[in-house]
Scaffold this motif. Sequence first.
Motif, PDB file in Angstrom:
ATOM      1  N   ARG A   1     -15.826  -1.294 -40.653  1.00  0.00           N
ATOM      2  CA  ARG A   1     -15.399  -0.586 -39.444  1.00  0.00           C
ATOM      3  C   ARG A   1     -15.622  -1.405 -38.167  1.00  0.00           C
ATOM      4  O   ARG A   1     -15.342  -0.932 -37.069  1.00  0.00           O
ATOM      5  CB  ARG A   1     -16.178   0.732 -39.328  1.00  0.00           C
ATOM      6  N   GLY A   2     -16.176  -2.611 -38.315  1.00  0.00           N
ATOM      7  CA  GLY A   2     -16.492  -3.412 -37.130  1.00  0.00           C
ATOM      8  C   GLY A   2     -17.684  -2.882 -36.363  1.00  0.00           C
ATOM      9  O   GLY A   2     -17.823  -3.141 -35.159  1.00  0.00           O
ATOM     10  N   ALA A   3     -18.573  -2.159 -37.059  1.00  0.00           N
ATOM     11  CA  ALA A   3     -19.681  -1.479 -36.389  1.00  0.00           C
ATOM     12  C   ALA A   3     -21.039  -2.072 -36.725  1.00  0.00           C
ATOM     13  O   ALA A   3     -22.071  -1.460 -36.410  1.00  0.00           O
ATOM     14  CB  ALA A   3     -19.668   0.009 -36.755  1.00  0.00           C
ATOM     15  N   TYR A   4     -21.062  -3.258 -37.349  1.00  0.00           N
ATOM     16  CA  TYR A   4     -22.337  -3.878 -37.684  1.00  0.00           C
ATOM     17  C   TYR A   4     -22.180  -5.392 -37.623  1.00  0.00           C
ATOM     18  O   TYR A   4     -21.138  -5.926 -38.011  1.00  0.00           O
ATOM     19  CB  TYR A   4     -22.791  -3.450 -39.088  1.00  0.00           C
ATOM     20  N   PRO A   5     -23.202  -6.113 -37.134  1.00  0.00           N
ATOM     21  CA  PRO A   5     -23.083  -7.574 -37.003  1.00  0.00           C
ATOM     22  C   PRO A   5     -22.819  -8.260 -38.337  1.00  0.00           C
ATOM     23  O   PRO A   5     -23.355  -7.869 -39.372  1.00  0.00           O
ATOM     24  CB  PRO A   5     -24.449  -7.987 -36.438  1.00  0.00           C
TER      25      PRO A   5
ATOM     26  N   GLU B   1     -19.985   8.683 -45.745  1.00  0.00           N
ATOM     27  CA  GLU B   1     -20.648   9.781 -45.038  1.00  0.00           C
ATOM     28  C   GLU B   1     -21.796   9.276 -44.172  1.00  0.00           C
ATOM     29  O   GLU B   1     -21.979   9.736 -43.038  1.00  0.00           O
ATOM     30  CB  GLU B   1     -21.150  10.817 -46.044  1.00  0.00           C
ATOM     31  N   ILE B   2     -22.553   8.315 -44.688  1.00  0.00           N
ATOM     32  CA  ILE B   2     -23.662   7.760 -43.909  1.00  0.00           C
ATOM     33  C   ILE B   2     -23.131   7.030 -42.689  1.00  0.00           C
ATOM     34  O   ILE B   2     -23.643   7.203 -41.568  1.00  0.00           O
ATOM     35  CB  ILE B   2     -24.520   6.804 -44.768  1.00  0.00           C
ATOM     36  N   ALA B   3     -22.102   6.225 -42.875  1.00  0.00           N
ATOM     37  CA  ALA B   3     -21.528   5.489 -41.739  1.00  0.00           C
ATOM     38  C   ALA B   3     -20.991   6.458 -40.686  1.00  0.00           C
ATOM     39  O   ALA B   3     -21.178   6.242 -39.479  1.00  0.00           O
ATOM     40  CB  ALA B   3     -20.423   4.556 -42.227  1.00  0.00           C
ATOM     41  N   ASP B   4     -20.334   7.511 -41.125  1.00  0.00           N
ATOM     42  CA  ASP B   4     -19.845   8.529 -40.178  1.00  0.00           C
ATOM     43  C   ASP B   4     -20.995   9.109 -39.371  1.00  0.00           C
ATOM     44  O   ASP B   4     -20.903   9.267 -38.146  1.00  0.00           O
ATOM     45  CB  ASP B   4     -19.141   9.667 -40.929  1.00  0.00           C
TER      46      ASP B   4
ATOM     47  N   GLN C   1     -21.631  -1.848 -31.817  1.00  0.00           N
ATOM     48  CA  GLN C   1     -22.359  -2.419 -32.944  1.00  0.00           C
ATOM     49  C   GLN C   1     -23.680  -1.677 -33.143  1.00  0.00           C
ATOM     50  O   GLN C   1     -24.462  -1.496 -32.203  1.00  0.00           O
ATOM     51  CB  GLN C   1     -22.636  -3.895 -32.676  1.00  0.00           C
ATOM     52  N   ILE C   2     -23.928  -1.256 -34.358  1.00  0.00           N
ATOM     53  CA  ILE C   2     -25.165  -0.575 -34.722  1.00  0.00           C
ATOM     54  C   ILE C   2     -26.179  -1.610 -35.185  1.00  0.00           C
ATOM     55  O   ILE C   2     -25.837  -2.564 -35.889  1.00  0.00           O
ATOM     56  CB  ILE C   2     -24.888   0.458 -35.831  1.00  0.00           C
ATOM     57  N   ARG C   3     -27.432  -1.423 -34.790  1.00  0.00           N
ATOM     58  CA  ARG C   3     -28.487  -2.372 -35.145  1.00  0.00           C
ATOM     59  C   ARG C   3     -29.519  -1.672 -36.031  1.00  0.00           C
ATOM     60  O   ARG C   3     -29.786  -0.487 -35.874  1.00  0.00           O
ATOM     61  CB  ARG C   3     -29.152  -2.927 -33.886  1.00  0.00           C
ATOM     62  N   PHE C   4     -30.114  -2.440 -36.949  1.00  0.00           N
ATOM     63  CA  PHE C   4     -31.140  -1.920 -37.846  1.00  0.00           C
ATOM     64  C   PHE C   4     -32.443  -2.694 -37.701  1.00  0.00           C
ATOM     65  O   PHE C   4     -32.449  -3.921 -37.555  1.00  0.00           O
ATOM     66  CB  PHE C   4     -30.706  -2.027 -39.311  1.00  0.00           C
ATOM     67  N   ASN C   5     -33.544  -1.961 -37.753  1.00  0.00           N
ATOM     68  CA  ASN C   5     -34.863  -2.510 -38.008  1.00  0.00           C
ATOM     69  C   ASN C   5     -35.389  -1.839 -39.269  1.00  0.00           C
ATOM     70  O   ASN C   5     -35.076  -0.677 -39.522  1.00  0.00           O
ATOM     71  CB  ASN C   5     -35.829  -2.193 -36.867  1.00  0.00           C
ATOM     72  N   ALA C   6     -36.205  -2.544 -40.018  1.00  0.00           N
ATOM     73  CA  ALA C   6     -36.910  -1.933 -41.140  1.00  0.00           C
ATOM     74  C   ALA C   6     -38.306  -1.533 -40.671  1.00  0.00           C
ATOM     75  O   ALA C   6     -38.982  -2.304 -39.989  1.00  0.00           O
ATOM     76  CB  ALA C   6     -37.011  -2.912 -42.305  1.00  0.00           C
ATOM     77  N   PHE C   7     -38.722  -0.330 -41.025  1.00  0.00           N
ATOM     78  CA  PHE C   7     -40.003   0.214 -40.593  1.00  0.00           C
ATOM     79  C   PHE C   7     -40.932   0.270 -41.797  1.00  0.00           C
ATOM     80  O   PHE C   7     -40.648   0.961 -42.781  1.00  0.00           O
ATOM     81  CB  PHE C   7     -39.782   1.608 -40.012  1.00  0.00           C
ATOM     82  N   ASP C   8     -42.028  -0.457 -41.735  1.00  0.00           N
ATOM     83  CA  ASP C   8     -42.943  -0.511 -42.868  1.00  0.00           C
ATOM     84  C   ASP C   8     -44.368  -0.603 -42.347  1.00  0.00           C
ATOM     85  O   ASP C   8     -44.603  -0.645 -41.133  1.00  0.00           O
ATOM     86  CB  ASP C   8     -42.613  -1.706 -43.778  1.00  0.00           C
ATOM     87  N   MET C   9     -45.309  -0.650 -43.249  1.00  0.00           N
ATOM     88  CA  MET C   9     -46.717  -0.698 -42.884  1.00  0.00           C
ATOM     89  C   MET C   9     -47.473  -1.316 -44.052  1.00  0.00           C
ATOM     90  O   MET C   9     -47.054  -1.185 -45.208  1.00  0.00           O
ATOM     91  CB  MET C   9     -47.228   0.713 -42.585  1.00  0.00           C
ATOM     92  N   ASN C  10     -48.563  -1.989 -43.758  1.00  0.00           N
ATOM     93  CA  ASN C  10     -49.323  -2.683 -44.796  1.00  0.00           C
ATOM     94  C   ASN C  10     -50.223  -1.696 -45.540  1.00  0.00           C
ATOM     95  O   ASN C  10     -51.448  -1.786 -45.513  1.00  0.00           O
ATOM     96  CB  ASN C  10     -50.136  -3.807 -44.155  1.00  0.00           C
TER      97      ASN C  10
ATOM     98  N   VAL D   1     -24.409   0.725 -47.349  1.00  0.00           N
ATOM     99  CA  VAL D   1     -24.101   1.159 -45.985  1.00  0.00           C
ATOM    100  C   VAL D   1     -23.588   0.018 -45.110  1.00  0.00           C
ATOM    101  O   VAL D   1     -22.583   0.169 -44.400  1.00  0.00           O
ATOM    102  CB  VAL D   1     -25.345   1.809 -45.330  1.00  0.00           C
ATOM    103  N   ILE D   2     -24.258  -1.117 -45.140  1.00  0.00           N
ATOM    104  CA  ILE D   2     -23.871  -2.218 -44.259  1.00  0.00           C
ATOM    105  C   ILE D   2     -22.448  -2.701 -44.521  1.00  0.00           C
ATOM    106  O   ILE D   2     -21.680  -2.923 -43.573  1.00  0.00           O
ATOM    107  CB  ILE D   2     -24.901  -3.359 -44.351  1.00  0.00           C
ATOM    108  N   PRO D   3     -22.003  -2.849 -45.777  1.00  0.00           N
ATOM    109  CA  PRO D   3     -20.605  -3.240 -45.982  1.00  0.00           C
ATOM    110  C   PRO D   3     -19.610  -2.253 -45.376  1.00  0.00           C
ATOM    111  O   PRO D   3     -18.571  -2.656 -44.828  1.00  0.00           O
ATOM    112  CB  PRO D   3     -20.473  -3.303 -47.504  1.00  0.00           C
ATOM    113  N   GLU D   4     -19.903  -0.944 -45.442  1.00  0.00           N
ATOM    114  CA  GLU D   4     -19.008   0.050 -44.860  1.00  0.00           C
ATOM    115  C   GLU D   4     -18.998  -0.040 -43.338  1.00  0.00           C
ATOM    116  O   GLU D   4     -17.933   0.060 -42.705  1.00  0.00           O
ATOM    117  CB  GLU D   4     -19.428   1.452 -45.309  1.00  0.00           C
ATOM    118  N   LEU D   5     -20.156  -0.238 -42.744  1.00  0.00           N
ATOM    119  CA  LEU D   5     -20.210  -0.387 -41.291  1.00  0.00           C
ATOM    120  C   LEU D   5     -19.471  -1.648 -40.850  1.00  0.00           C
ATOM    121  O   LEU D   5     -18.758  -1.642 -39.828  1.00  0.00           O
ATOM    122  CB  LEU D   5     -21.660  -0.434 -40.817  1.00  0.00           C
TER     123      LEU D   5
END
Length: 460
Positions: free
Chosen positions: A420-424, A378-381, A4-13, A413-417
């Motif tokens: 594939r069973g690769a995202y929560p 392509e991104i999921a690959d 399973q691949i995990r995501f965080n969003a990276f931002d700044m104020n 991207v998330i729907p494609e992952l």
Amino acid sequence: MTKQIRFNAFDMNCVAHQSSGMWRHPDDQSWRYKELSYWTELAKLLETGAFDGIFIADVLGTYDVYGGSNEAAIRHGAQVPVNDPILLISAMAAVTENLGFGVTAGTAYEHPYPFARRMSTLDHLTGGRVGWNVVTGYLPSAARNMGHDDQLEHDQRYDVADEYLEVLYKLWEGSWEEDAVVRDRESGVFTDPAKVHEIGHYGTHYTVPGIHLSEPSPQRTPVIYQAGASPRGIAFAAGNAEAIFVAAPTKSVLKGVVKNIRDALEQAGRSRDSAKIYTLLTIITDETTEKAQAKYADYLSYASEEGALVFMSGWMGIDLSQYDLDEPIGNVKSNAIQSTVSNFQAANDEGGEWKVRDIARLGAIGGLGPFVVGSPTEIADELQAWVEETDVDGFNLAYAITPGTFQDVVTFVIPELRRRGAYPEGYAAGTLRNKLHGRGDRLPEEHHGARYKVGQPVTR
């Protein structure tokens, strides 16, 4: 079994976080960083994509290494103006139920005693969804504005951070017993004084004799994030970090960084997977390859290479304005982010040397991390290849434009992952700590901070 691949969003104020110049794009809304609605809308978007959290960076100075002044940073909006990240968390927590919040705060310029209360307050208000990104600082301008000639040497900053964490663990874990708050209306006792303990800390850098001012929060200690990948930074992370953010320009470099971290965790008496490792990445995607490439070309037309060198100079502690664009980075010593320098001193994917021009182009979109462009397939690959080849757990996603880049990830991207069973499919129950590791809400026994729990014999 697919990992399973995990995501965080990276931002700044701020406006220009990692991709300098992109604030000029007509679809970019980073200029709304001053509006609470920007942050609440972003939080709700990220929760629809089951992101582990939003990781909010921070600095207490300007990028003034490039050209020996902060003029270029101010001109390009390179993390200036910048507002406080901590004040955003309560509002985002109020409109979400599961999203985690990683907030950056340094150990160099604020006493640990008030900071302990601030983080306990956030942990209460978020229902246990807050994490702290421990930073020791890297900008000389911040040190000067805090009354110092310069920041401490790299490893000395971690020495101070070691004691800083010791004070915090004593306050969070060792001051209040679990059942200290009794709320007994008949006796009129709200808290049993016998179950609240002074920590009696008398150290090299800090003296904190008293009790913690906050009652135990859902996690007691917030999830500890860490982003240093130097040898000293990895040693610090091995005892403390539960989520580690790294940045590497290539898979080969990242593979070595991840292995070093997992080896260090094991040497510290923890399991190799006791900290989730996220690598910095920017995704540019659309329905088709052609649309994604067109989007990338459009973004690139707004990117600022000089702004990228402003950032890189600050991160590396090297004034890149003094080098020819075709000059290799070579062997340099840095008092800033040492892992950044060493990454670019390693060979690139073609086996050649990184040149200043390469760094400017790489950093124009995505900052320290690489970027990938393509269709959802392509991104999921590519994401799965990074995970399989490097053993990283997931990605700390920077943006080209906001919130558009994050929306594209959620839409394409998330729907494609997931296919594939690769995202929560959703979130685990409980606090941020349990959502990440599935081992409960509190520090596990093998964590360095657990030795400071109430009733534990403490040795420094």
